[in-house]
Design an enzyme around this catalytic site. Structure first.
Site, PDB file in Angstrom:
ATOM      1  N   GLY A   1      90.071  11.585  37.498  1.00 41.10           N
ATOM      2  CA  GLY A   1      88.747  11.941  38.543  1.00 41.10           C
ATOM      3  C   GLY A   1      88.885  11.228  39.803  1.00 41.10           C
ATOM      4  O   GLY A   1      88.320  11.406  40.904  1.00 41.10           O
ATOM      5  N   PHE A   2      89.583  10.068  39.881  1.00 45.72           N
ATOM      6  CA  PHE A   2      89.654   8.981  40.916  1.00 45.72           C
ATOM      7  C   PHE A   2      90.990   9.448  41.693  1.00 45.72           C
ATOM      8  O   PHE A   2      91.238   8.781  42.942  1.00 45.72           O
ATOM      9  CB  PHE A   2      89.837   7.793  40.561  1.00 45.72           C
ATOM     10  CG  PHE A   2      88.269   7.139  40.153  1.00 45.72           C
ATOM     11  CD1 PHE A   2      87.353   6.610  41.062  1.00 45.72           C
ATOM     12  CD2 PHE A   2      87.997   7.645  38.740  1.00 45.72           C
ATOM     13  CE1 PHE A   2      86.270   6.406  40.528  1.00 45.72           C
ATOM     14  CE2 PHE A   2      86.700   7.212  38.275  1.00 45.72           C
ATOM     15  CZ  PHE A   2      85.845   6.832  39.227  1.00 45.72           C
TER      16      PHE A   2
ATOM     17  N   ASP B   1      86.465   3.259  30.164  1.00 44.23           N
ATOM     18  CA  ASP B   1      87.007   4.523  29.944  1.00 44.23           C
ATOM     19  C   ASP B   1      88.246   4.551  28.964  1.00 44.23           C
ATOM     20  O   ASP B   1      89.262   4.969  29.402  1.00 44.23           O
ATOM     21  CB  ASP B   1      87.522   5.098  31.270  1.00 44.23           C
ATOM     22  CG  ASP B   1      87.727   6.694  31.231  1.00 44.23           C
ATOM     23  OD1 ASP B   1      87.148   7.243  30.158  1.00 44.23           O
ATOM     24  OD2 ASP B   1      88.346   7.206  32.076  1.00 44.23           O
TER      25      ASP B   1
END
Length: 666
Positions: free
Chosen positions: A362-363, A480
């Site tokens: 996502g980053f 995460d």
């Protein structure tokens, strides 16, 4: 305004002219050819050089005599078949060290009868000429002979496919990288990969060879024809061709037979693509074109630039000020690692080419990079943040702030950073064995992680988690934990990475909302149930994620995928709990291990995974206990036969209680 439009149109026209010059066929960036089969009438005279003992028969290149071309028998023969056109491998006019990259694919067949002993082999060859050396039969494979072998004057590089063992060979079934000699610089036996070069009955083998002119790395892949190209090369080596071959060289094949070793050395398909450097004539036309067009374009651009110069200067100033602000913050951080140049990382990743991608999140995207400095080649992982706006910069700064001082053998080490031209990049150690996720789900059963590797991986992750929670000067919550974020070095030691969601908890602030992150970051299957009610990141939520990883590694199943059992579907943790209740917990162990595992260790890990997955955060073990249980200095946890029910509101852990009382007093 009319004058401005006129100049704009004129500038566009001139640019089009320049484009025509640059895209002319004489300045083509690449050349290629492709033979899906070989026709004697078309290929022999038009495209290929063949030596007297070589031929094109049976729709294939016969590097050494076959049934149609054996006037004096099969034994002690050597030959070459080379592509007629030579290629320029580097440009003398260029100041850099760039060499032409090339890719080739071919299919080989090394036929023999049951009565023949295999030998000697064939080779893919880069050579200054197509002539086969005298006396190059037998062990010399059409490459050299007894008087020239090993001499730099040969100017040859080859990939050999050797079917007869000499004193310097590992066996009679291997590939090797040969530089001016048949004594290979590097060899790779093939039997362990299920490949036999000259079996009875015969078979075809597909070969891919890639050479990167920037990184100077050659890679060789090989499988039986019809199988997919493997992800990992059989042979990979750094070699600067400029040092060993002529600037203008030929490409093709060489081979030999001996006595008693005899076989037909055949090539049935050949595809080739190479980067082409322009000749001096091509450069001449390019210079003439630009000597006329560039001055005129410069004049036009100057006139047009007056209109937009102010705007560009303001935009650049804002970008410089913003970049200076970010880099200033970074350089002030204690212990900050090396600052890399954007151009170096761009080159290292082949301009961030998709073939270099190691993973996505996502980053951002993580690329494999090859850095070359003082003839030393270093592989790195380059994380390029996908969000280049202010949010992306905050993610970048947050990740860098946390990891720049982290020092632990089971954490991925940060090598450096880069912030240029609005691009945000972090440079990490390269982990050659990839992620745990890749080994669990993208490898064949034969290449699955062994039990020793799995146990060592979980031991390493537990140690890293304990360091983050208790041994670093700030309490860091990873947030995460999952198999794709656990990477493996060359010795299969676990390295916890991807700190894109991690946050250091200061002054008892551990809420996602307090940190203005909103929502519940993480990955389904690894997120603790209380997170959906509190939105808080705590050490206990990390322990829950670790429990999911433990069960995933032991069972070889994803926590986010339902398991069909009889008429019901279970999550991974519910399925293991059900087997535990029925006294069948060992049935959860990954079947691909073929029962090759330690029973006591498996039970210990499965019970630990269930204990970490307890719905009530206060009942989960602390990280110190995780390490002790895995190290067997503590007994495995006692786990109730029935999974407890999640209740809200719940009793908080001591850590969370402090946070709540602190919040209530504000």
């Amino acid at each position: 305004m009319k004058r401005f439009l006129f100049f704009t149109v004129l500038c566009f026209a001139l640019l089009q002219i320049a484009t025509i010059f640059c895209s002319a066929e004489t300045l083509s960036k690449r050349k290629s050819f492709s033979f899906n089969g070989f026709d004697v009438e078309k290929n022999a005279s038009s495209f290929l050089f063949t030596s007297p003992t070589s031929s094109i028969d049976q729709n294939a290149l016969q590097i050494t005599p076959d049934n149609e071309n054996q006037h004096n028998g099969y034994k002690n023969k050597s030959g070459r078949v080379m592509y007629r056109e030579s290629y320029k491998l580097w440009s003398s006019d260029r100041p850099d060290d760039a060499i032409a990259s090339f890719n080739t694919y071919f299919v080989i067949n090394m036929y023999r009868t049951e009565a023949w002993e295999s030998g000697e082999g064939l080779a893919f060859l880069i050579a200054p000429s197509h002539h086969v050396p005298a006396g190059s039969h037998g062990q010399w494979m059409g490459l050299t002979n007894v008087t020239t072998d090993g001499k730099p004057e040969n100017r040859i590089v080859a990939i050999e496919f050797d079917t007869r063992k000499q004193g310097f060979d590992p066996d009679s079934n291997h590939i090797g990288l040969n530089i001016n000699s048949v004594n290979s610089t590097k060899t790779v036996p093939l039997s362990e990969f299920g490949i036999e070069l000259s079996p009875v009955p015969t078979t075809n083998n597909s070969v891919w060879i890639h050479y990167n002119g920037e990184s100077k790395v050659i890679e060789v892949y090989m499988v039986k024809e019809g199988d997919s190209k493997p992800e990992t090369p059989l042979l990979k080596e750094t070699i600067n061709l400029r040092q060993f071959v002529e600037q203008v060289s030929y490409f093709g094949f060489a081979g030999s037979t001996g006595d008693p070793g005899v076989q037909f050395n055949c090539v049935t398909q050949w595809k080739f693509e190479i980067e082409v450097f322009p000749s001096e004539k091509d450069w001449k036309w390019l210079i003439i074109g630009f000597s006329v067009g560039v001055p005129l374009m410069v004049l036009v651009m100057v006139l047009c630039g007056i209109k937009i110069r102010g705007f560009c200067l303001k935009k650049k100033k804002r970008a410089r000020d913003e970049e200076a602000g970010v880099t200033g913050k970074l350089k002030m951080l204690p212990g900050m690692p090396k600052e890399f140049k954007y151009k170096d990382l761009k080159r290292a990743t082949r301009n961030f080419h998709e073939s270099m991608i190691l993973g996505k999140g996502g980053f951002g995207v993580v690329y494999r990079g090859v850095l070359i400095s003082d003839a030393v080649v270093t592989q790195v992982a380059v994380k390029k943040f996908s969000r280049d706006n202010i949010d992306g910069k905050e993610d970048f700064l947050a990740e860098l702030t946390i990891i720049n001082l982290l020092r632990h053998k089971n954490l991925v080490r940060l090598e450096g950073w880069c912030y240029e031209k609005g691009k945000l990049l972090l440079v990490y150690d390269y982990m050659p064995n990839g992620s745990v996720e890749k080994h669990l789900y993208k490898s064949s059963d034969r290449n699955t992680l062994s039990w020793r590797h799995r146990y060592k991986i979980l031991e390493g992750v537990a140690s890293a988690l304990h360091y983050l929670h208790n041994e670093y000067d700030k309490k860091v919550v990873h947030r995460d934990l999952k198999a794709s974020n656990i990477l493996l070095d060359s010795n299969y030691n676990a390295r916890l990475g991807d700190f894109g969601l991690a946050r250091a908890i200061e002054n008892e602030r551990n809420s996602y909302n307090e940190l203005e992150l909103g929502g519940v970051p993480g990955t389904m299957g690894y997120i603790a149930p209380e997170c959906f009610h509190t939105g808080k990141a705590t050490p206990e939520t990390d322990v829950f994620g670790f429990g999911a990883v433990v069960l995933e590694v032991v069972c070889g199943r994803s926590p986010g995928v339902k398991i069909q059992h009889e008429e019901h579907q279970f999550t991974l943790v519910d399925w293991v709990w059900m087997l535990h209740r029925e006294g069948r917990i060992l049935e959860a162990v990954d079947e691909r291990l073929d029962n090759v595992y330690d029973v006591d260790e498996a039970i210990r890990l499965l019970l630990l995974g269930l204990a970490c997955s307890h719905p009530m955060s206060s009942e989960r073990p602390q990280t110190r206990a995780l390490c002790q249980i895995i190290a067997e200095s503590m007994p495995p946890p006692r786990v109730a036969p029935f999974k407890p029910v999640f209740m809200w509101p719940s009793f908080s852990t001591a850590f969370s209680s402090v946070e709540e009382s602190s919040s209530s007093n504000m």
